[in-house]
Design a protein around this motif. Structure first.
Motif, PDB file in Angstrom:
ATOM      1  N   GLY A 262       0.812  -1.216   0.000  1.00 28.05           N
ATOM      2  CA  GLY A 262       0.000   0.000   0.000  1.00 28.05           C
ATOM      3  C   GLY A 262       0.840   1.258   0.000  1.00 28.05           C
ATOM      4  O   GLY A 262       0.539   2.230  -0.703  1.00 28.05           O
ATOM      5  N   LEU A 263       1.928   1.238   0.777  1.00 28.10           N
ATOM      6  CA  LEU A 263       2.832   2.391   0.817  1.00 28.10           C
ATOM      7  C   LEU A 263       3.536   2.569  -0.520  1.00 28.10           C
ATOM      8  O   LEU A 263       3.742   3.695  -0.993  1.00 28.10           O
ATOM      9  N   GLU A 264       3.894   1.450  -1.145  1.00 22.34           N
ATOM     10  CA  GLU A 264       4.547   1.489  -2.466  1.00 22.34           C
ATOM     11  C   GLU A 264       3.612   2.116  -3.505  1.00 22.34           C
ATOM     12  O   GLU A 264       4.034   2.947  -4.317  1.00 22.34           O
ATOM     13  N   GLU A 265       2.331   1.711  -3.481  1.00 23.30           N
ATOM     14  CA  GLU A 265       1.355   2.278  -4.421  1.00 23.30           C
ATOM     15  C   GLU A 265       1.148   3.767  -4.162  1.00 23.30           C
ATOM     16  O   GLU A 265       0.948   4.548  -5.095  1.00 23.30           O
ATOM     17  N   THR A 266       1.221   4.172  -2.898  1.00 26.98           N
ATOM     18  CA  THR A 266       1.083   5.592  -2.549  1.00 26.98           C
ATOM     19  C   THR A 266       2.233   6.394  -3.143  1.00 26.98           C
ATOM     20  O   THR A 266       2.032   7.499  -3.671  1.00 26.98           O
ATOM     21  N   SER A 267       3.437   5.839  -3.074  1.00 27.25           N
ATOM     22  CA  SER A 267       4.612   6.491  -3.654  1.00 27.25           C
ATOM     23  C   SER A 267       4.460   6.648  -5.175  1.00 27.25           C
ATOM     24  O   SER A 267       4.767   7.703  -5.738  1.00 27.25           O
ATOM     25  N   LEU A 268       3.960   5.590  -5.817  1.00 27.90           N
ATOM     26  CA  LEU A 268       3.745   5.644  -7.267  1.00 27.90           C
ATOM     27  C   LEU A 268       2.697   6.700  -7.620  1.00 27.90           C
ATOM     28  O   LEU A 268       2.831   7.417  -8.614  1.00 27.90           O
ATOM     29  N   TYR A 269       1.658   6.801  -6.804  1.00 28.12           N
ATOM     30  CA  TYR A 269       0.599   7.786  -7.049  1.00 28.12           C
ATOM     31  C   TYR A 269       1.137   9.215  -6.956  1.00 28.12           C
ATOM     32  O   TYR A 269       0.746  10.089  -7.733  1.00 28.12           O
ATOM     33  N   LEU A 270       2.037   9.454  -6.019  1.00 30.00           N
ATOM     34  CA  LEU A 270       2.639  10.787  -5.882  1.00 30.00           C
ATOM     35  C   LEU A 270       3.372  11.183  -7.157  1.00 30.00           C
ATOM     36  O   LEU A 270       3.294  12.331  -7.595  1.00 30.00           O
ATOM     37  N   ASN A 271       4.041  10.209  -7.757  1.00 25.53           N
ATOM     38  CA  ASN A 271       4.917  10.535  -8.881  1.00 25.53           C
ATOM     39  C   ASN A 271       4.231  10.545 -10.249  1.00 25.53           C
ATOM     40  O   ASN A 271       4.601  11.339 -11.110  1.00 25.53           O
ATOM     41  N   ASN A 272       3.244   9.641 -10.452  1.00 26.38           N
ATOM     42  CA  ASN A 272       2.648   9.614 -11.801  1.00 26.38           C
ATOM     43  C   ASN A 272       1.170  10.020 -11.842  1.00 26.38           C
ATOM     44  O   ASN A 272       0.577  10.070 -12.926  1.00 26.38           O
ATOM     45  N   LYS A 273       0.570  10.267 -10.679  1.00 27.13           N
ATOM     46  CA  LYS A 273      -0.812  10.756 -10.566  1.00 27.13           C
ATOM     47  C   LYS A 273      -1.845   9.805 -11.175  1.00 27.13           C
ATOM     48  O   LYS A 273      -2.994  10.202 -11.403  1.00 27.13           O
ATOM     49  N   GLN A 274      -1.470   8.556 -11.436  1.00 24.69           N
ATOM     50  CA  GLN A 274      -2.422   7.602 -12.016  1.00 24.69           C
ATOM     51  C   GLN A 274      -3.368   7.089 -10.939  1.00 24.69           C
ATOM     52  O   GLN A 274      -2.930   6.575  -9.909  1.00 24.69           O
ATOM     53  N   GLN A 275      -4.668   7.219 -11.220  1.00 21.76           N
ATOM     54  CA  GLN A 275      -5.684   6.903 -10.229  1.00 21.76           C
ATOM     55  C   GLN A 275      -5.665   5.436  -9.804  1.00 21.76           C
ATOM     56  O   GLN A 275      -6.051   5.099  -8.684  1.00 21.76           O
ATOM     57  N   LYS A 276      -5.190   4.561 -10.688  1.00 23.65           N
ATOM     58  CA  LYS A 276      -5.181   3.129 -10.365  1.00 23.65           C
ATOM     59  C   LYS A 276      -4.327   2.840  -9.122  1.00 23.65           C
ATOM     60  O   LYS A 276      -4.634   1.942  -8.336  1.00 23.65           O
ATOM     61  N   HIS A 277      -3.252   3.608  -8.931  1.00 29.73           N
ATOM     62  CA  HIS A 277      -2.386   3.408  -7.760  1.00 29.73           C
ATOM     63  C   HIS A 277      -3.103   3.850  -6.482  1.00 29.73           C
ATOM     64  O   HIS A 277      -3.020   3.182  -5.444  1.00 29.73           O
ATOM     65  N   SER A 278      -3.832   4.956  -6.556  1.00 32.03           N
ATOM     66  CA  SER A 278      -4.595   5.437  -5.414  1.00 32.03           C
ATOM     67  C   SER A 278      -5.683   4.434  -5.040  1.00 32.03           C
ATOM     68  O   SER A 278      -5.876   4.112  -3.859  1.00 32.03           O
ATOM     69  N   GLU A 279      -6.392   3.930  -6.046  1.00 26.29           N
ATOM     70  CA  GLU A 279      -7.488   2.981  -5.800  1.00 26.29           C
ATOM     71  C   GLU A 279      -6.970   1.694  -5.171  1.00 26.29           C
ATOM     72  O   GLU A 279      -7.581   1.153  -4.238  1.00 26.29           O
ATOM     73  N   LEU A 280      -5.831   1.197  -5.688  1.00 20.82           N
ATOM     74  CA  LEU A 280      -5.269  -0.040  -5.144  1.00 20.82           C
ATOM     75  C   LEU A 280      -4.813   0.163  -3.695  1.00 20.82           C
ATOM     76  O   LEU A 280      -5.037  -0.693  -2.832  1.00 20.82           O
TER      77      LEU A 280
END
Length: 538
Positions: free
Chosen positions: A351-369
């Motif tokens: 979950g923390l990894e997906e949060t980091s990805l969301y910060l950098n690429n703004k893709q909603q799929k990372h936030s949802e996951l």
């Protein structure tokens, strides 16, 4: 006439929603637990779908809830098929309620609901009041709608339309489908159909195809709920569409014998027009479920071919918590609980990894996951804690007692990690929606802290898994580095603020993210200290 009909329909829809919301508040999370617990096989899924829909008085909420549970990983796609079939049967209860001739009492019922809703402060009482208020509004809306329909008998165009629907059943199916798509409630469409029948404005020949179309149109809500959702959720919505379209098609072919059957029921039981439609609706949905139930496996295979892909890899349900171990071997039960805690720790890392990805690429799929994982952590927290509480009733050795305490504390710390990365996601959402610009240096600092925090969480879980003191000591060192890093990055931020390189709004977002990452490090070190046996009692 138009205003009276539209206003009545609006009151009906409002009453139906108020009734459903009130029932949902009274039931609370028990409905979700019902669907979660009693869907072990398709037959139980059908029963769960029937009961849930009767309690909610809307198949729409049941199907949307089911799609949400599949999307969240609480339910598999195959389990959802049975629930959807059951929801189609359960929704017929609304038509039977409407068939009872108590429309004249709509206002008194509404008044009782209003009394409970507005003059009592007790939450349970107001929820009951909301339910009764919605029930009364539903019937008052039907009464108003019926008054608006009466002049239709004088309109030649409407008479011609009903004759056309009798001669061309497909036209009736299309009208029923479009109207239900428009109002997004098959119960409302069936209610309108019952009023038309009650006023003698439509024949049974014309009404039955519209009823079939209602069942097709009601699938639109599940389809909308599944847009952008997981593969499993999209499959559940697709299965709902296929099931209802196939059923409507079969009964359209068998329209003449079905018409004779409904006429026989009406004459034998002495049914009024509204109740005739209710029995037709109930018979259609029950027969459709009975016919298609043996072919659930085939339906699932077809849907999987139509909607390829992997279902959610996130398992919300515990995999190792077998209650039998609590009585037979508390020590073994602790080992099972530990396996689940480790799994929980791995989810926290993901979950923390997906949060980091969301910060950098703004893709909603990372936030949802990440948010799905946070929900999973909350669920596992409850299940593991309940399991550990059960173990505590047994007689434990000193070593097992220490392990039990360590696991209880670790579960709480891991769940809190989920809360903190949820906070970070909310901050990122705020940043994106308010167009808050973080400097390139600020993003680099956050990424550096994210990387170290991820390593800390991963090592903390690993140290707990192997009760490894070296790994635990490494976690303590990394957490000290996180503290130092946070202080350094805060000072750099103040310098950027003084230089005018970033705004105060951006500064608040940046500092809050740093603070949440540092707190995650604190929870990771708590886990490590459990391994070291050095954690102070709180």
């Amino acid at each position: 006439m138009i205003f009276e009909f539209i206003g009545g329909l609006g009151l009906f829809l409002f009453g139906l929603k108020f009734l459903s919301d009130g029932l949902q508040k009274i039931a609370g999370d028990r409905l979700k637990d019902l669907l979660d617990r009693f869907t072990s096989n398709p037959f139980m899924g059908v029963l769960a779908g029937i009961v849930t829909t009767i309690l909610l008085q809307t198949s729409t909420t049941t199907t949307v809830l089911t799609v949400g549970l599949v999307n969240a990983g609480f339910m598999t796609f195959r389990q959802a098929i049975g629930v959807i079939m059951g929801a189609n049967i359960g929704t017929t209860m609304t038509a039977f309620i409407i068939g009872i001739d108590i429309k004249a009492y709509g206002l008194p019922i509404l008044a009782v609901g209003a009394l409970l809703l507005f003059f009592f402060k007790n939450k349970k009482t107001t929820n009951i009041g909301q339910t009764i208020f919605g029930f009364g509004t539903l019937f008052f809306g039907l009464e108003v709608m019926g008054g608006g329909m009466k002049p239709l008998r004088e309109l030649q165009a409407f008479t011609d339309l009903t004759v056309s629907m009798s001669d061309n059943p497909i036209l009736g199916v299309i009208i029923g489908t479009l109207f239900t798509v428009l109002v997004q409630s098959s119960s409302a469409t069936i209610g309108v159909l019952q009023e038309l029948m009650g006023e003698g404005l439509i024949s049974l020949d014309a009404a039955l195809p519209v009823l079939f179309g209602d069942n097709i149109g009601t699938t639109i809500t599940a389809v909308l709920a599944a847009i952008g959702a997981s593969v499993g959720a999209r499959r559940a919505a697709t299965a709902h569409v296929i099931f209802n379209v196939l059923g409507a098609s079969v009964f359209l072919i068998l329209l003449l014998p079905f018409n004779h059957y409904v006429s026989w029921l009406r004459d034998t039981l002495g049914l009024n027009p509204e109740m005739t439609i209710a029995f037709a609706h109930g018979s259609f949905n029950i027969a459709n479920t009975v016919v298609q139930f043996p072919f659930i496996a085939l339906l699932a295979w077809v849907v999987i071919k139509l909607v390829p892909g992997e279902e959610s890899a996130i398992g919300y349900k515990p995999q190792h918590l077998d209650p039998i171990f609590i009585e037979q071997s508390p020590s073994l039960a602790l080992d099972q609980a530990k396996e689940e805690v480790i799994r929980m720790g791995e989810y926290a890392y993901k979950g923390l990894e997906e949060t980091s990805l969301y910060l950098n690429n703004k893709q909603q799929k990372h936030s949802e996951l990440a948010m799905q994982i946070e929900d999973a952590l909350n669920n596992l927290d409850r299940k593991i804690t309940d399991y550990l509480v059960g173990i505590s009733q047994s007689s434990l050795s000193d070593e097992d007692s220490h392990k039990h305490t360590a696991l209880m504390d670790s579960v709480r710390d891991i769940e809190r990690i989920g809360d903190h990365f949820e906070n970070i996601i909310e901050l990122i959402d705020y940043k994106n929606s308010h167009k808050v610009i973080l400097t390139e240096q600020a993003i680099d600092d956050l990424n550096e802290m994210f990387d170290l925090t991820l390593m800390t969480v991963k090592q903390a879980t690993k140290s707990l898994e192997g009760m490894d003191r070296e790994e635990a000591l490494s976690v303590v060192q990394k957490e000290n580095e996180l503290d130092r890093m946070e202080r350094t990055f805060r000072k750099k931020h103040i310098i950027r603020m003084n230089e005018g390189a970033c705004t105060g709004q951006a500064g608040i977002v940046f500092v809050d993210m740093l603070s949440n990452l540092e707190r995650i490090g604190d929870h990771a070190v708590n886990i490590a200290e459990e391994v070291l046996g050095e954690k102070e009692s709180l």
